[in-house]
Design a protein around this motif. Structure first.
Motif, PDB file in Angstrom:
ATOM      1  N   ARG A 133     -47.921  48.571   8.788  1.00  0.00           N
ATOM      2  CA  ARG A 133     -48.659  49.509   7.948  1.00  0.00           C
ATOM      3  C   ARG A 133     -47.820  50.763   7.741  1.00  0.00           C
ATOM      4  O   ARG A 133     -47.140  51.209   8.669  1.00  0.00           O
ATOM      5  N   ALA A 134     -47.895  51.331   6.557  1.00  0.00           N
ATOM      6  CA  ALA A 134     -47.281  52.635   6.290  1.00  0.00           C
ATOM      7  C   ALA A 134     -47.965  53.204   5.069  1.00  0.00           C
ATOM      8  O   ALA A 134     -48.319  52.459   4.158  1.00  0.00           O
ATOM      9  N   PHE A 135     -48.167  54.514   5.044  1.00  0.00           N
ATOM     10  CA  PHE A 135     -48.813  55.079   3.865  1.00  0.00           C
ATOM     11  C   PHE A 135     -48.164  56.408   3.459  1.00  0.00           C
ATOM     12  O   PHE A 135     -47.328  56.435   2.580  1.00  0.00           O
ATOM     13  N   CYS A 154     -50.772  60.706   8.078  1.00  0.00           N
ATOM     14  CA  CYS A 154     -51.868  59.740   7.900  1.00  0.00           C
ATOM     15  C   CYS A 154     -52.091  58.873   9.140  1.00  0.00           C
ATOM     16  O   CYS A 154     -53.180  58.366   9.363  1.00  0.00           O
ATOM     17  N   GLY A 155     -51.060  58.690   9.969  1.00  0.00           N
ATOM     18  CA  GLY A 155     -51.226  57.940  11.223  1.00  0.00           C
ATOM     19  C   GLY A 155     -51.151  56.433  11.097  1.00  0.00           C
ATOM     20  O   GLY A 155     -51.369  55.723  12.069  1.00  0.00           O
ATOM     21  N   SER A 156     -50.802  55.902   9.910  1.00  0.00           N
ATOM     22  CA  SER A 156     -50.795  54.451   9.701  1.00  0.00           C
ATOM     23  C   SER A 156     -49.723  53.719  10.506  1.00  0.00           C
ATOM     24  O   SER A 156     -49.940  52.609  10.971  1.00  0.00           O
TER      25      SER A 156
END
Lengths: 345, 567
Positions: free
Chosen positions: A63-65, A71-73
């Motif tokens: 996950r990455a945002f 954002c904490g992803s």
């Protein structure tokens, strides 16, 4: 000036990422894939993973945002430590890695694995709901928007740092209690609960606290400080956990939970003898019935292995106990005064 | 799935406020929030500065009137004045409402919400919580939605509206965790998916997912988009990532320096130097780069933001966040080295065309926040107005949808519609003839937009941009999803996001070409002045036969006459 003199050349190195892989549709168990790529200094682990996904293996999943640390992803375990991939420099990791030029990348622990580096976050959300991790406003909804609550900057500072939490779950991943018991409330939820409890606008303090002192609650923490060490926002999570415990003793006394009774028994022993009377500690903490039911088998094993603690009568006071008792009384006096001061405010 | 009264697509500030407000209006409603990420990850969290509201806590003489005027002037007079009036007069109420539900705010000595000065505002009216205002607002709204029991469908990627003639029947979406395509029949749909500035890719400060999904879905369903050519650029993005170095660095006395070692702002703003207005500074950096006075690197051309003369003590005490960011994302410590920067796209003023209630031309379909275009920002958004926009219009859309949701019963979404959608997305994985790599196309899209439809625009360049976007769309039909699995297929999601960006890029470029003037963020070197006679109007784009068809809408005027915008 020529073009070449303007060009800024960074140091380059071949770096191997040893990445945890698991696709539930085809794999019976997880394995590791090695990806070796040439990187320049200044690159983050997330950018390196993005590069691998785009140029080497499109099936690599994470996950990455925001890619900016807010954002904490992208929390994952990098070289055995949970952190955000987007704020972690590859060159920093190369300095602390065991095998030269190899960086190990794994999913967060203590949450169910979905695929490669992706874990299920629903259990954490479920606990936030279970422990009412929201301000239950003292103001009825119909009146919202008319006037502000008056809150001093000092009061705001009580929860200021706690509201930095981005729910990345790094603390959840490193928590040693959760490793033993996934039902444990978890550090992030304790932090959020604390943040709500110290907010003067909140009306659910007592109910929230009652939930927190129950089974798998605040008293299960063993003060290992891993949560605080790993926090990507440098939040003093243990202060929040201690805060909830002090609050619980103050408001609910020491009788209603085993954790609190345990702390009380510790204090009595230390005050009397300067050391613990271990043989009766479980009874004083959890009661006779619980001790017989849960600890009898272990007690037998201990007898066989000759590892039983000395019976209470044989526990002698430590030398210099008189002086210690005086100091202990003085210390307890200070605590009592602090409490008076607090409740007088 | 049973019929929903409201399906909200997007879980940022606008979507969550809409959900909460709809629940408040009628707790019996069946409301769902679909989000492609966990809502607490949304890009609302990246807004640091704050939200404007004329609470008059800091400056006792501040008024809603002044806020309205500042916003209209900032918009270069393209904002609709009635919409701005709604935005600014609702502002104090909504900030107090957020406060009442538990949002943390920095405070003044008299215990009221603190406010600070912000660019383009006549009074200090930006309400803030340290430098994490968006983050704390988002957390609070998420917490309150959990408290109210809003149903969340997290990690669902919305694919398209399901239509019955000209009416929406709901949304079809893919569950990212399982890969399953599912129907969400709904009486009303609210799009709140954020902006589209990520199409500039690494020339953008936006999150990877700000790909304009809601706008693209609406556009494909025949709903017009508005003012798409207006994209705001921030002067100092980091070279590699495009992430913002906030204006504070220049405020504290940082220098902008080119490869010749010159403080080049002396050429463009000899008095204000580095502290000139945002659009002017952006244009100056771009000029330096275009005229060959930038530094070169594999990550692109850039300039230096030099803080070294400020000294280690000041940098550590006043700019700790900026220092941390430079170390994390560039591997550069500004105490020892200058920061490599270049302008970066960071906000989209355009979006789905809505009225002041968030309603689109399609009955039952709404849009709010950066996803929509009411329009309150016109040609240029003021700092502190973006958070306000998502809150005010998120709430209004939530209430309007709750009121509308009662009566209408749409016909059901048929199984074969869902199956067709499933086939459509899966075709990316199966076709043998597919060879194009997603990453290459996306990179080239960002590049052509940055070069041809970026800060400086000019007819021949925009034409080239339009051709290149068309070529990329053609190549996209051969794109290959290399990950063929069902579970959590991010490769597929990225490809679907790219499709949305390509659809929208066409409208951005079309708008940039047709608007033959310079206004706000839109700068045409071949038409360097504002042209109120021909261009004081909104542009709209409706998809017909695969192409954006241009339309116009008048700007609603009110008390404020057109004036030259000078600061």
């Amino acid at each position: 000036m020529t073009d070449s003199s303007k060009q800024h050349i960074e140091e380059k190195r071949d770096v191997t990422f040893r990445v945890h892989r698991f696709n539930p549709q085809v794999d019976s168990k997880p394995y590791f894939d090695d990806y070796t790529i040439k990187l320049e200094k200044g690159i983050t682990v997330l950018r390196a993973l993005n590069y691998i996904k785009e140029h080497v293996d499109a099936s690599l999943t994470f996950r990455a945002f925001c890619q900016a640390g807010i954002c904490g992803s992208c929390a994952m375990r990098i070289n055995n430590m949970s952190k955000l991939a987007c704020t972690t420099q590859v060159w920093d990791e190369l300095e602390r890695t065991r095998e030269p030029n190899v960086i190990r990348v794994e999913p967060l622990r203590n949450l169910p694995l979905i695929k490669d580096l992706v874990v299920e976050m629903d259990p954490l959300v479920g606990k936030m709901q279970q422990f009412s991790n929201w301000v239950d406003s003292k103001m009825p909804e119909e009146q919202w928007g008319r006037k502000e609550f008056l809150v001093s900057e000092e009061e705001f500072r009580k929860y200021d740092k706690a509201t930095d939490c981005i729910l990345c779950a790094s603390c959840v991943s490193e928590c040693t209690i959760l490793r033993a018991n996934r039902d444990y409330v978890s550090p992030a939820v304790l932090l959020k609960s604390y943040r709500m409890n110290v907010d003067s606008r909140d009306a659910s303090h007592e109910q929230r606290l009652a939930g927190l002192v129950g089974d798998h609650g605040v008293w299960d923490c063993t003060h290992c400080y891993r949560c605080q060490e790993t926090c990507v926002k440098h939040i003093p999570i243990m202060d929040a956990i201690h805060g909830i415990r002090e609050d619980a003793i103050e408001r609910r006394g020491v009788k209603d939970t085993s954790g609190a009774r345990h702390a009380e028994a510790f204090m009595t022993d230390i005050g009397k003898k300067g050391k613990l009377v271990e043989a009766t500690l479980p009874i004083r903490t959890n009661g006779v019935a619980w001790t017989l039911k849960n600890l009898l088998p272990m007690a037998f094993k201990m007898v066989i292995k000759r590892r039983t603690p000395p019976p209470p009568l044989l526990v002698k006071s430590t030398s210099g106990i008189e002086q210690f008792r005086a100091e202990f009384r003085e210390m307890s006096g200070h605590v009592a005064k602090d409490h008076e001061k607090k409740s007088g405010e | 799935m049973k019929l929903f009264d409201i399906v909200i697509v997007g879980g940022g500030g606008a979507g969550l406020y809409a959900a909460m407000e709809a629940m408040k209006a009628n707790p019996a409603l069946n409301i769902a929030v679909l989000s492609k990420i966990y809502p607490n990850r949304s890009h609302t969290s990246a807004a640091q500065g704050g939200a404007n509201a004329a609470l008059a806590n800091s400056a006792k003489d501040d008024t809603v009137e002044m806020h309205i005027f500042d916003t209209i002037k900032g918009s270069d007079y393209l904002a609709d004045q009635d919409a701005v009036e709604v935005l600014c007069s609702e502002a104090p109420k909504i900030i107090r409402e957020l406060e009442n539900m538990g949002t943390p705010w920095s405070r003044l000595d008299d215990k009221t919400i603190a406010q600070r000065p912000f660019g383009g505002a006549g009074r200090p009216r930006c309400c803030y919580c340290a430098d994490k205002t968006g983050h704390t607002i988002l957390q609070t709204l998420y917490e309150q939605c959990l408290r109210k029991g809003v149903q969340f469908f997290n990690e669902y990627f919305a694919l398209d509206l399901s239509l019955d003639g000209s009416r929406s029947k709901g949304i079809i979406a893919m569950n990212i965790k399982t890969g399953k395509v599912e129907a969400f029949p709904a009486r009303t749909v609210i799009f709140a998916t954020g902006g589209y500035a990520k199409m500039y890719w690494n020339r953008s400060s936006n999150a990877a997912g700000n790909t304009g999904d809601g706008q693209a879905i609406a556009y494909r369903a025949g709903i017009p988009l508005k003012d798409m050519e207006f994209v705001q650029f921030h002067p100092t993005g980091l070279r590699k990532s495009g992430l913002l170095v906030t204006e504070g660095a220049r405020g504290e006395g940082g220098y902008l320096v080119n490869a010749l070692g010159e403080r080049f702002m002396s050429r463009y703003a000899p008095e204000k130097m580095e502290l000139g207005p945002r659009d002017l500074v952006s244009r100056s950096l771009e000029t330096e780069i275009l005229e060959g006075r930038g530094f070169d690197s594999p990550a692109g051309k850039y300039l230096h933001l030099d803080l070294r003369h400020l000294g280690a003590d000041l940098i550590k005490s006043r700019l700790p966040q900026i220092r941390e960011m430079c170390m994390y994302f560039e591997g550069v410590d500004p105490i020892d080295e200058p920061i490599p920067v270049r302008p970066t796209a960071h906000y989209s003023m355009g979006g789905i065309d809505t009225d002041n209630f968030g309603r689109t031309v399609m009955e039952g379909v709404y849009a709010a926040g950066e996803c929509g275009c009411v329009s309150v920002h016109g040609a240029n958004r003021l700092g502190g107005n973006s958070l306000l926009d998502i809150l005010v219009f998120g709430r209004i859309a939530g209430r309007a949808a709750a009121e509308e949701a009662g009566g209408f019963n749409p016909s059901p979404i048929l199984d074969n519609e869902v199956a067709d959608k499933d086939q459509e997305i899966r075709s990316f994985m199966r076709s043998k003839g597919h060879y194009e790599r997603y990453g290459t196309l996306r990179e080239e899209l960002g590049q052509t937009l940055g070069m041809n439809v970026g800060i400086y625009r000019e007819s021949s360049k925009i034409h080239r941009g339009i051709e290149e976007i068309a070529a990329l769309k053609e190549r996209f039909s051969h794109v290959r999803v290399f990950d063929t699995g069902d579970v959590y297929n991010t490769n597929l999601v990225q490809v679907l996001e790219l499709r949305n960006m390509l659809d929208l890029a066409e409208t951005v470029a079309a708008g940039a070409l047709v608007r033959e003037e310079s206004r706000g963020s839109h700068t045409r070197t071949d038409y360097p002045t504002r042209d109120d006679i021909n261009w004081h109007r909104h542009t709209t784009y409706t998809l017909m036969n695969g192409k954006p068809v241009l339309g116009f809408k008048p700007v609603s005027m009110g008390r404020y006459e057109l004036q030259e915008r000078t600061y």
